[in-house]
Design an enzyme around this catalytic site. Structure first.
Site, PDB file in Angstrom:
ATOM      1  N   GLY A 127      -0.169   0.706  -0.221  1.00 55.10           N
ATOM      2  CA  GLY A 127       0.730   0.282   0.859  1.00 55.10           C
ATOM      3  C   GLY A 127       2.183   0.465   0.454  1.00 55.10           C
ATOM      4  O   GLY A 127       2.966   1.132   1.147  1.00 55.10           O
ATOM      5  N   THR A 148      -2.166  -1.965  -9.298  1.00 54.66           N
ATOM      6  CA  THR A 148      -3.103  -2.774  -8.509  1.00 54.66           C
ATOM      7  C   THR A 148      -4.275  -3.159  -9.401  1.00 54.66           C
ATOM      8  O   THR A 148      -4.775  -2.326 -10.170  1.00 54.66           O
ATOM      9  CB  THR A 148      -3.654  -2.091  -7.242  1.00 54.66           C
ATOM     10  N   ASP A 150      -7.032  -3.557  -8.267  1.00 58.18           N
ATOM     11  CA  ASP A 150      -8.214  -2.949  -7.633  1.00 58.18           C
ATOM     12  C   ASP A 150      -8.555  -1.565  -8.197  1.00 58.18           C
ATOM     13  O   ASP A 150      -9.668  -1.075  -7.982  1.00 58.18           O
ATOM     14  CB  ASP A 150      -7.985  -2.806  -6.116  1.00 58.18           C
TER      15      ASP A 150
HETATM   16  O1  F6P Z   1      -4.967  -5.654  -3.685  1.00 61.92           O
HETATM   17  C1  F6P Z   1      -5.011  -6.720  -4.570  1.00 61.92           C
HETATM   18  C2  F6P Z   1      -5.777  -7.879  -3.975  1.00 61.92           C
HETATM   19  O2  F6P Z   1      -5.822  -8.891  -4.949  1.00 61.92           O
HETATM   20  C3  F6P Z   1      -7.164  -7.536  -3.452  1.00 61.92           C
HETATM   21  O3  F6P Z   1      -8.114  -7.410  -4.478  1.00 61.92           O
HETATM   22  C4  F6P Z   1      -7.393  -8.685  -2.501  1.00 61.92           C
HETATM   23  O4  F6P Z   1      -8.286  -8.337  -1.467  1.00 61.92           O
HETATM   24  C5  F6P Z   1      -6.026  -8.936  -1.927  1.00 61.92           C
HETATM   25  O5  F6P Z   1      -5.097  -8.400  -2.845  1.00 61.92           O
HETATM   26  C6  F6P Z   1      -5.721 -10.400  -1.697  1.00 61.92           C
HETATM   27  O6  F6P Z   1      -4.467 -10.502  -1.130  1.00 61.92           O
HETATM   28  P1  F6P Z   1      -3.713 -11.888  -0.872  1.00 61.92           P
HETATM   29  O7  F6P Z   1      -2.814 -12.106  -2.043  1.00 61.92           O
HETATM   30  O8  F6P Z   1      -2.975 -11.653   0.389  1.00 61.92           O
HETATM   31  O9  F6P Z   1      -4.741 -12.970  -0.757  1.00 61.92           O
END
Ligand code: F6P
Length: 369
Positions: A127, A148, A150
């Site tokens: 993003g 990330t 992920d």
């Molecule tokens: O992209 C990183 C992440 O931690 C994902 O693994 C998870 O789905 C998301 O962000 C959670 O985001 P938030 O901080 O908005 O709960």
């Protein structure tokens, strides 16, 4: 914005935080100062530039060598971050009270010019790097740094933050083994990762899970049940099931719990759902643990610190060499530069024939298929 001589650069951290952000900030600040450049950190994504009125002490922080001392091992980000208010899709209210997503990137470009910023080092996931690429197209010099937990960014072998998340998840799985065994239970562990199963796969195999469910392999709950029952039959009266938050049943979808304008979907609930099904279908007492944001916190591992420092220093070298519109990528044993557009074009998911999956299968791990 001069294409040649750099005097002043900005750095920002966008999207979810990841261990290693501060190490990148330090490497950028120190190596840029060495070249005689001024470095400014933008508060909370782009908000420090975009909404300066929110920051009585300034939306830009001057990052001198002194200001970044002692932060390499600290989690979070000294600049703050946000995954709300994407400037390309900014939630905006119409007169009739309804909302829509508006592109406000030109306003930020104006703010870059007003603050005489010659180049931006953007640290983020798909993003944030997509946003940064838009600024590059509008004339700003931009270098991306892949962040990330992920690990779902393409064109880099790894993103920083991932190793720390996997190491912590593995430690949690290790701890759950003893309690699962003591109580003869099934333990379901839900981990983050969005639509990619990297965290679940790597921590599950390392933590010797019995079942690993990832979005790339839609699962059949009956296969999971067979595995749990087989273990009981073999007098191994406990099972560890690692579930990626994006996992989905055959013919089904990931479990989405929310979607707001200008933000990515929120995933969650799949661990609870699977635990309930296992208990119902096997009669075995089952518990669920959702590791969630614990995976994003804490001190970065040595691996993450080192690649973060390497990425930050490489981003500054890239600017010095006149590069723009590229992302620093790990291509062991070196770092290289790839077009930002290529890195954000598609999500890097787990290839079904990768050797970690093959290893898991050879070790008898069930992938729900
Ligand atoms: O992209 C990183 C992440 O931690 C994902 O693994 C998870 O789905 C998301 O962000 C959670 O985001 P938030 O901080 O908005 O709960």
């Amino acid at each position: 914005m001069s294409k040649n001589k750099i005097k002043r650069i900005a750095i920002n951290t966008g999207g979810g935080d990841a261990p290693g952000l501060n190490a990148v900030i330090r490497a950028v600040a120190v190596s840029a100062e060495k070249r005689g450049w001024e470095v400014y950190g933008i508060r909370d994504g782009y908000n420090g530039l975009f909404l300066p009125e929110r920051y009585p002490q300034g939306g830009l922080i001057r990052l001198t060598h002194d200001r970044v001392r002692g932060i390499t091992n600290i989690g979070g980000t000294i600049l703050g971050t946000t995954n709300k208010g994407n400037p390309l899709k900014y939630p905006t209210k119409r007169k009739d009270g309804t909302w829509f997503e508006k592109d406000r990137s030109d306003e930020i470009m104006k703010a870059f010019r007003k603050n005489k910023i010659d180049a931006l080092i953007a640290i983020g996931g798909d993003g944030s790097l997509t946003i940064a690429n838009e600024f590059e197209k509008k004339g700003l010099r931009v270098i991306g740094v892949p962040k990330t937990i992920d690990n779902d960014l393409d064109k880099t072998v790894i993103t920083f933050g991932f190793d720390t998340a996997v190491s912590f998840a593995t430690e949690c799985i290790d701890r759950l083994h003893s309690t699962a065994q003591a109580h003869q239970r099934a333990m379901v562990v839900e981990v983050m990762g969005r639509y990619a199963g990297w965290i679940a796969l790597n921590s599950g195999v390392s933590g010797t899970a019995d079942v690993i469910l990832i979005p790339e392999i839609p699962y059949d709950i009956d296969k999971v049940v067979v595995k749990v029952k087989d273990r009981d039959r073999e007098h191994r009266y406990f099972s560890i099931v690692v579930v990626a938050e994006g996992a989905m049943p055959v013919g089904g979808k990931s479990s989405v719990i929310g979607k707001e304008l200008g933000r990515a979907e929120r995933l969650g609930g799949i661990g609870e759902h699977i635990a309930h099904q296992i208990e119902e279908l096997t009669g075995k007492e089952t518990r669920v643990v959702v590791l969630g944001h614990l995976l994003r916190g804490g001190t970065p591992t040595t691996f993450d610190r080192l690649i973060s420092l390497r990425f930050g220093a490489a981003a500054v070298r890239a600017l010095e060499e006149g590069k723009s519109g590229v992302m620093v990528a790990l291509d062991p044993p070196t770092v290289r530069y790839v077009p930002l557009a290529d890195a954000t074009h598609r999500m890097k998911t787990v290839p079904l024939d990768c050797d970690t999956i093959l290893t898991g299968r050879d070790l008898g791990i069930c992938f729900g298929d």
